[in-house]
Enzyme design. Structure first.
Site, PDB file in Angstrom:
ATOM      1  N   GLY A  25      -5.290  12.785  -3.698  1.00  0.00           N
ATOM      2  CA  GLY A  25      -5.673  11.383  -3.535  1.00  0.00           C
ATOM      3  C   GLY A  25      -5.599  10.531  -4.788  1.00  0.00           C
ATOM      4  O   GLY A  25      -6.228   9.471  -4.842  1.00  0.00           O
ATOM      5  N   SER A  26      -4.806  10.942  -5.776  1.00  0.00           N
ATOM      6  CA  SER A  26      -4.750  10.096  -6.979  1.00  0.00           C
ATOM      7  C   SER A  26      -4.074   8.756  -6.667  1.00  0.00           C
ATOM      8  O   SER A  26      -4.474   7.719  -7.205  1.00  0.00           O
ATOM      9  CB  SER A  26      -4.061  10.817  -8.146  1.00  0.00           C
ATOM     10  OG  SER A  26      -2.702  11.037  -7.881  1.00  0.00           O
ATOM     11  N   ASN A  27      -3.085   8.761  -5.795  1.00  0.00           N
ATOM     12  CA  ASN A  27      -2.477   7.478  -5.402  1.00  0.00           C
ATOM     13  C   ASN A  27      -3.437   6.642  -4.565  1.00  0.00           C
ATOM     14  O   ASN A  27      -3.483   5.418  -4.714  1.00  0.00           O
ATOM     15  CB  ASN A  27      -1.173   7.711  -4.646  1.00  0.00           C
ATOM     16  CG  ASN A  27      -0.007   7.977  -5.565  1.00  0.00           C
ATOM     17  OD1 ASN A  27       0.511   7.058  -6.197  1.00  0.00           O
ATOM     18  ND2 ASN A  27       0.388   9.244  -5.679  1.00  0.00           N
ATOM     19  N   LEU A  38       3.526  14.075  10.718  1.00  0.00           N
ATOM     20  CA  LEU A  38       4.375  13.051  11.342  1.00  0.00           C
ATOM     21  C   LEU A  38       3.500  12.067  12.131  1.00  0.00           C
ATOM     22  O   LEU A  38       2.562  12.476  12.814  1.00  0.00           O
ATOM     23  CB  LEU A  38       5.336  13.763  12.297  1.00  0.00           C
ATOM     24  CG  LEU A  38       6.647  13.091  12.654  1.00  0.00           C
ATOM     25  CD1 LEU A  38       7.490  12.811  11.415  1.00  0.00           C
ATOM     26  CD2 LEU A  38       7.438  13.980  13.625  1.00  0.00           C
ATOM     27  N   ILE A  39       3.838  10.782  12.042  1.00  0.00           N
ATOM     28  CA  ILE A  39       3.043   9.770  12.756  1.00  0.00           C
ATOM     29  C   ILE A  39       3.488   9.737  14.229  1.00  0.00           C
ATOM     30  O   ILE A  39       4.675   9.596  14.519  1.00  0.00           O
ATOM     31  CB  ILE A  39       3.251   8.373  12.122  1.00  0.00           C
ATOM     32  CG1 ILE A  39       2.904   8.391  10.635  1.00  0.00           C
ATOM     33  CG2 ILE A  39       2.434   7.320  12.861  1.00  0.00           C
ATOM     34  CD1 ILE A  39       1.466   8.690  10.304  1.00  0.00           C
ATOM     35  N   ASN A  48       5.117   4.556   3.595  1.00  0.00           N
ATOM     36  CA  ASN A  48       4.967   5.892   3.010  1.00  0.00           C
ATOM     37  C   ASN A  48       5.521   5.914   1.588  1.00  0.00           C
ATOM     38  O   ASN A  48       6.429   5.153   1.240  1.00  0.00           O
ATOM     39  CB  ASN A  48       5.724   6.922   3.852  1.00  0.00           C
ATOM     40  CG  ASN A  48       5.534   8.347   3.337  1.00  0.00           C
ATOM     41  OD1 ASN A  48       4.416   8.747   2.996  1.00  0.00           O
ATOM     42  ND2 ASN A  48       6.608   9.105   3.259  1.00  0.00           N
ATOM     43  N   HIS A 108       7.222   8.570  -1.147  1.00  0.00           N
ATOM     44  CA  HIS A 108       7.855   9.893  -1.255  1.00  0.00           C
ATOM     45  C   HIS A 108       8.271  10.142  -2.698  1.00  0.00           C
ATOM     46  O   HIS A 108       8.845   9.252  -3.336  1.00  0.00           O
ATOM     47  CB  HIS A 108       9.074   9.968  -0.319  1.00  0.00           C
ATOM     48  CG  HIS A 108       9.636  11.352  -0.250  1.00  0.00           C
ATOM     49  ND1 HIS A 108       9.050  12.350   0.503  1.00  0.00           N
ATOM     50  CD2 HIS A 108      10.683  11.924  -0.882  1.00  0.00           C
ATOM     51  CE1 HIS A 108       9.727  13.465   0.344  1.00  0.00           C
ATOM     52  NE2 HIS A 108      10.733  13.236  -0.484  1.00  0.00           N
TER      53      HIS A 108
HETATM   54  C1  GAR Z   1       2.540  12.105  -4.297  1.00  0.00           C
HETATM   55  O1  GAR Z   1       3.390  12.486  -5.353  1.00  0.00           O
HETATM   56  C2  GAR Z   1       3.340  11.627  -3.114  1.00  0.00           C
HETATM   57  O2  GAR Z   1       4.539  11.010  -3.467  1.00  0.00           O
HETATM   58  C3  GAR Z   1       3.612  12.913  -2.392  1.00  0.00           C
HETATM   59  O3  GAR Z   1       2.428  13.654  -2.499  1.00  0.00           O
HETATM   60  C4  GAR Z   1       1.809  13.332  -3.744  1.00  0.00           C
HETATM   61  C5  GAR Z   1       0.348  13.071  -3.475  1.00  0.00           C
HETATM   62  O4  GAR Z   1      -0.360  12.989  -4.688  1.00  0.00           O
HETATM   63  N1  GAR Z   1       3.961  12.671  -1.016  1.00  0.00           N
HETATM   64  C6  GAR Z   1       4.810  13.442  -0.347  1.00  0.00           C
HETATM   65  O5  GAR Z   1       5.339  14.423  -0.837  1.00  0.00           O
HETATM   66  C7  GAR Z   1       5.088  12.986   1.072  1.00  0.00           C
HETATM   67  N2  GAR Z   1       6.215  13.691   1.620  1.00  0.00           N
HETATM   68  P1  GAR Z   1      -1.814  12.372  -4.687  1.00  0.00           P
HETATM   69  O6  GAR Z   1      -2.582  13.039  -3.547  1.00  0.00           O
HETATM   70  O7  GAR Z   1      -2.403  12.738  -6.016  1.00  0.00           O
HETATM   71  O8  GAR Z   1      -1.678  10.909  -4.488  1.00  0.00           O
END
Ligand code: GAR
Length: 188
Positions: free
Chosen positions: A12-14, A87-88, A102, A104
């Site tokens: 969840g850092s994003n 998947l949604i 999303n 990626h």
């Molecule tokens: C992020 O790097 C995001 O781009 C990726 O998961 C990570 C989550 O990091 N998403 C995917 O790979 C989706 N296919 P976070 O939980 O620290 O935000």
């Protein structure tokens, strides 16, 4: 005010970055965090930031309409997927046309699809000897990582890069751009 639910599965850092970015926004209210993994750290982050976090299981998402009801009850306008791995389903896609975004951690259309997430993506990019990688922010459709691309940003992959080092560079791009791009989409 546009009400956003963040969907996340893990660290969840994003999600945290987005919550902080919109803290005093007059355009966006981060209303909810929805998480499909009980105990995921994103739940702690949300609570620390004063955002309600709700967990749900497969039935609630795909079968019995609980998640749809939660979205309706909270009058959610947009969904932002920040490290969300399921998947949604069609019914949610229909409710939010052009309103599900999303993130990626690679330059789609390469290194996307089912099972391509997080470190697996960076491992694949390095194993293939790519000289660059980056992030893709895109609208969500019924296929993994195939919706219309909104934004990409690139970074070099050096011969000395490990998946962990590449992940750090990708996270830096994500923190720099994701919330801003969401803001632009929401603003129309
Ligand atoms: C992020 O790097 C995001 O781009 C990726 O998961 C990570 C989550 O990091 N998403 C995917 O790979 C989706 N296919 P976070 O939980 O620290 O935000």
């Amino acid at each position: 005010m546009h009400r956003i639910a963040i969907l996340a599965s893990g660290n969840g850092s994003n999600a945290q970055r987005i919550i902080e970015y919109f803290e005093n926004s007059k355009l966006v209210d981060i209303t909810l965090v929805l998480c499909n993994k009980p105990g995921a750290y994103v739940i702690t982050r949300a609570k620390n930031l004063g955002i309600p976090a709700i967990t749900f299981n497969r039935d609630a998402f795909y079968e019995n309409g609980t998640v749809v009801k939660t979205l309706a009850d909270h009058q959610i306008d947009f969904l932002v997927l920040a490290g969300f791995l399921w998947l949604i389903p069609q019914n949610i896609l229909k409710l939010y046309p052009g309103r599900i975004i999303n993130l990626h951690p690679a330059l789609l259309p390469k290194y996307g699809g089912k099972g391509m997430y997080g470190m697996k993506v960076h491992e694949a990019v390095i194993a293939a000897g790519e000289r660059e990688s980056g992030i893709t922010i895109h609208f969500v459709n019924e296929f993994y990582d195939e919706g219309q691309i909104i934004f990409q940003s690139r970074c070099p992959v050096l011969p000395s890069d490990t998946p962990e080092l590449l992940a750090d560079k990708i996270h830096a791009l994500e923190y720099r751009y994701f919330a801003e791009v969401v803001e632009k989409v929401v603003a129309g």
